[in-house]
Design a protein around this motif. Structure first.
Motif, PDB file in Angstrom:
ATOM      1  N   LYS A  75       0.839  -1.189   0.000  1.00  0.00           N
ATOM      2  CA  LYS A  75       0.000   0.000   0.000  1.00  0.00           C
ATOM      3  C   LYS A  75       0.882   1.249   0.000  1.00  0.00           C
ATOM      4  CE  LYS A  75      -3.701  -2.444   0.202  1.00  0.00           C
ATOM      5  NZ  LYS A  75      -4.218  -2.805  -1.094  1.00  0.00           N
ATOM      6  N   PRO A  76       0.862   2.039  -1.080  1.00  0.00           N
ATOM      7  CA  PRO A  76       1.676   3.253  -1.127  1.00  0.00           C
ATOM      8  C   PRO A  76       1.378   4.169   0.058  1.00  0.00           C
ATOM      9  CG  PRO A  76       0.719   2.807  -3.274  1.00  0.00           C
ATOM     10  CD  PRO A  76       0.086   1.860  -2.293  1.00  0.00           C
ATOM     11  N   GLY A  77       2.433   4.674   0.674  1.00  0.00           N
ATOM     12  CA  GLY A  77       2.286   5.562   1.819  1.00  0.00           C
ATOM     13  C   GLY A  77       2.038   4.858   3.132  1.00  0.00           C
ATOM     14  N   HIS A  78       1.909   3.546   3.107  1.00  0.00           N
ATOM     15  CA  HIS A  78       1.637   2.755   4.313  1.00  0.00           C
ATOM     16  C   HIS A  78       2.547   1.538   4.355  1.00  0.00           C
ATOM     17  CE1 HIS A  78      -1.906   5.201   5.064  1.00  0.00           C
ATOM     18  NE2 HIS A  78      -2.215   5.036   3.786  1.00  0.00           N
ATOM     19  N   PRO A  79       3.864   1.758   4.531  1.00  0.00           N
ATOM     20  CA  PRO A  79       4.775   0.604   4.546  1.00  0.00           C
ATOM     21  C   PRO A  79       4.520  -0.293   5.742  1.00  0.00           C
ATOM     22  CG  PRO A  79       5.931   2.585   5.203  1.00  0.00           C
ATOM     23  CD  PRO A  79       4.553   3.015   4.761  1.00  0.00           C
ATOM     24  N   GLU A  80       4.752  -1.578   5.528  1.00  0.00           N
ATOM     25  CA  GLU A  80       4.639  -2.546   6.603  1.00  0.00           C
ATOM     26  C   GLU A  80       5.862  -2.399   7.505  1.00  0.00           C
ATOM     27  OE1 GLU A  80       4.980  -7.182   6.409  1.00  0.00           O
ATOM     28  OE2 GLU A  80       3.002  -6.551   5.669  1.00  0.00           O
ATOM     29  N   ALA A  81       5.677  -2.518   8.803  1.00  0.00           N
ATOM     30  CA  ALA A  81       6.793  -2.404   9.735  1.00  0.00           C
ATOM     31  C   ALA A  81       7.797  -3.535   9.508  1.00  0.00           C
ATOM     32  CB  ALA A  81       6.289  -2.440  11.176  1.00  0.00           C
ATOM     33  N   HIS A  82       9.086  -3.186   9.534  1.00  0.00           N
ATOM     34  CA  HIS A  82      10.151  -4.169   9.330  1.00  0.00           C
ATOM     35  C   HIS A  82      11.099  -4.112  10.520  1.00  0.00           C
ATOM     36  CE1 HIS A  82       9.007  -4.551   5.124  1.00  0.00           C
ATOM     37  NE2 HIS A  82       9.014  -3.246   5.044  1.00  0.00           N
ATOM     38  N   ASP A  83      11.301  -5.238  11.161  1.00  0.00           N
ATOM     39  CA  ASP A  83      12.262  -5.290  12.256  1.00  0.00           C
ATOM     40  C   ASP A  83      13.667  -5.541  11.733  1.00  0.00           C
ATOM     41  OD1 ASP A  83      10.300  -4.843  14.156  1.00  0.00           O
ATOM     42  OD2 ASP A  83       9.857  -6.980  14.351  1.00  0.00           O
ATOM     43  N   ALA A  84      13.792  -6.462  10.817  1.00  0.00           N
ATOM     44  CA  ALA A  84      15.104  -6.799  10.249  1.00  0.00           C
ATOM     45  C   ALA A  84      14.898  -7.678   9.032  1.00  0.00           C
ATOM     46  CB  ALA A  84      15.960  -7.536  11.282  1.00  0.00           C
ATOM     47  N   GLY A  85      15.920  -7.717   8.195  1.00  0.00           N
ATOM     48  CA  GLY A  85      15.922  -8.655   7.089  1.00  0.00           C
ATOM     49  C   GLY A  85      15.113  -8.231   5.889  1.00  0.00           C
ATOM     50  N   ALA A  86      14.808  -9.233   5.077  1.00  0.00           N
ATOM     51  CA  ALA A  86      14.134  -9.000   3.816  1.00  0.00           C
ATOM     52  C   ALA A  86      13.213 -10.170   3.499  1.00  0.00           C
ATOM     53  CB  ALA A  86      15.166  -8.844   2.704  1.00  0.00           C
ATOM     54  N   SER A  87      12.187  -9.901   2.687  1.00  0.00           N
ATOM     55  CA  SER A  87      11.323 -10.971   2.199  1.00  0.00           C
ATOM     56  C   SER A  87      11.018 -10.716   0.725  1.00  0.00           C
ATOM     57  CB  SER A  87      10.022 -11.051   3.003  1.00  0.00           C
ATOM     58  OG  SER A  87       9.235  -9.895   2.807  1.00  0.00           O
ATOM     59  N   VAL A  88      11.044 -11.798  -0.032  1.00  0.00           N
ATOM     60  CA  VAL A  88      10.681 -11.759  -1.446  1.00  0.00           C
ATOM     61  C   VAL A  88       9.562 -12.774  -1.615  1.00  0.00           C
ATOM     62  CG1 VAL A  88      11.477 -12.111  -3.813  1.00  0.00           C
ATOM     63  CG2 VAL A  88      13.048 -11.163  -2.113  1.00  0.00           C
ATOM     64  N   ASN A  89       8.364 -12.293  -1.963  1.00  0.00           N
ATOM     65  CA  ASN A  89       7.190 -13.162  -2.045  1.00  0.00           C
ATOM     66  C   ASN A  89       6.703 -13.274  -3.485  1.00  0.00           C
ATOM     67  OD1 ASN A  89       6.851 -13.549   0.851  1.00  0.00           O
ATOM     68  ND2 ASN A  89       6.372 -11.362   0.867  1.00  0.00           N
ATOM     69  N   SER A  90       6.582 -14.498  -3.970  1.00  0.00           N
ATOM     70  CA  SER A  90       6.073 -14.735  -5.311  1.00  0.00           C
ATOM     71  C   SER A  90       4.581 -14.445  -5.350  1.00  0.00           C
ATOM     72  CB  SER A  90       6.334 -16.184  -5.724  1.00  0.00           C
ATOM     73  OG  SER A  90       5.753 -16.438  -6.976  1.00  0.00           O
ATOM     74  N   LEU A  91       4.151 -13.653  -6.335  1.00  0.00           N
ATOM     75  CA  LEU A  91       2.739 -13.343  -6.528  1.00  0.00           C
ATOM     76  C   LEU A  91       2.131 -14.207  -7.623  1.00  0.00           C
ATOM     77  CD1 LEU A  91       3.036  -9.451  -6.408  1.00  0.00           C
ATOM     78  CD2 LEU A  91       2.376 -10.986  -4.532  1.00  0.00           C
ATOM     79  N   VAL A  92       2.931 -14.492  -8.646  1.00  0.00           N
ATOM     80  CA  VAL A  92       2.500 -15.354  -9.747  1.00  0.00           C
ATOM     81  C   VAL A  92       3.748 -15.871 -10.449  1.00  0.00           C
ATOM     82  CG1 VAL A  92       2.297 -13.483 -11.441  1.00  0.00           C
ATOM     83  CG2 VAL A  92       0.948 -15.556 -11.747  1.00  0.00           C
ATOM     84  N   ALA A  93       3.683 -17.104 -10.932  1.00  0.00           N
ATOM     85  CA  ALA A  93       4.790 -17.696 -11.694  1.00  0.00           C
ATOM     86  C   ALA A  93       4.188 -18.607 -12.762  1.00  0.00           C
ATOM     87  CB  ALA A  93       5.720 -18.486 -10.783  1.00  0.00           C
ATOM     88  N   GLU A  94       4.318 -18.208 -14.015  1.00  0.00           N
ATOM     89  CA  GLU A  94       3.779 -18.957 -15.144  1.00  0.00           C
ATOM     90  C   GLU A  94       4.901 -19.731 -15.831  1.00  0.00           C
ATOM     91  OE1 GLU A  94       0.248 -18.485 -16.574  1.00  0.00           O
ATOM     92  OE2 GLU A  94       0.063 -18.072 -14.441  1.00  0.00           O
ATOM     93  N   ASP A  95       4.567 -20.781 -16.531  1.00  0.00           N
ATOM     94  CA  ASP A  95       5.552 -21.638 -17.194  1.00  0.00           C
ATOM     95  C   ASP A  95       6.412 -20.905 -18.223  1.00  0.00           C
ATOM     96  OD1 ASP A  95       4.721 -23.812 -15.720  1.00  0.00           O
ATOM     97  OD2 ASP A  95       3.442 -24.634 -17.308  1.00  0.00           O
TER      98      ASP A  95
END
Length: 178
Positions: A75-95
Motif C-alpha cells: 500500500k503506497p504511503g503505508h509501509p509494513e513495519a520491518h524489524d530486520a531482514g528481507a522478504s521476497v514473495n512470489s505473486l504469480v509464476a507462469e511456465d
C-alpha cells in the motif's frame, strides 16, 4: 496501478495491482474512482497504436489470450513495519516466465532480486521507502528495468526501508505476436 483507484475491466484497481495481458489481448475499460487513478503501462517492446474494442477486433493478429490481475499486498504511503531482514514473495509464476514478486526490506537491509534469466526482462517499481542504487536513492514511483541477460537486481534499502514490486515478462515476447 500505483495510486488512486477505480476499475480495470471487471476488476477493482486499488494500489498496488499488477495487471498483465498477452499481446493482442484486450483489457479495460480503465475507469478512475473519485480520487483518480495512477498506473504505468510497461512493455518490453514499444507499441504506439491504439485499438478501441470491440470495433478493432478484425485488426487482431490472433485470438485474445491470458490476462492476469494480482494484488501485490503493498500500500503506497503505508509501509509494513520491518524489524530486520528481507522478504521476497512470489505473486504469480507462469511456465513461460511471466512472474511477479513483492519485496520488503528493513532499513539498511540488502537482498538479491529474482533472476531475470527465466523471463524476458523485469520492471522494478518502488512503492515505499527508497532503493539505494549506485549512490542514488530511488524514491517511490521510481522504475528500473533489468534485461533477461543481466544479473539479478541488488537491493539496498534506504533509512525508511524498501517495498517494491517486480514484474517479469515472458521469455518470448508475446506483445507483438512473436
Amino acid at each position: 496501478m500505483i495510486e488512486g483507484g477505480g476499475r480495470l475491466g471487471k476488476h477493482d484497481a486499488t494500489p498496488v495491482v499488477v495487471h498483465y495481458t498477452d499481446g493482442y489481448t484486450p483489457y479495460g475499460p480503465i475507469v478512475a474512482g473519485d480520487d483518480g487513478i495512477g498506473f504505468y503501462t510497461l512493455r518490453v517492446q514499444s507499441y504506439l497504436d491504439v485499438h478501441v474494442m470491440p470495433g478493432s477486433r478484425s485488426e487482431m493478429a490472433r485470438r485474445a489470450r491470458r490476462g492476469l490481475t494480482i494484488d501485490a499486498g503493498l500500500k503506497p504511503g503505508h509501509p509494513e513495519a520491518h524489524d530486520a531482514g528481507a522478504s521476497v514473495n512470489s505473486l504469480v509464476a507462469e511456465d513461460d516466465g511471466v512472474a511477479s514478486w513483492s519485496v520488503r526490506l528493513a532499513p539498511g537491509a540488502t537482498e538479491t532480486g529474482p533472476s531475470p534469466a527465466d523471463g524476458g526482462g523485469q520492471y522494478h517499481i518502488v512503492v515505499n521507502g527508497t532503493w539505494e542504487q549506485g549512490g542514488e536513492q530511488l524514491p517511490p514511483k521510481s522504475v528500473a528495468f533489468v534485461e533477461q541477460g543481466d544479473p539479478p537486481a541488488e537491493y539496498l534499502a534506504g533509512p525508511d526501508g524498501l517495498e517494491l514490486v517486480v514484474m517479469q515478462f515472458p521469455r518470448v515476447p508475446t506483445v507483438l505476436g512473436l
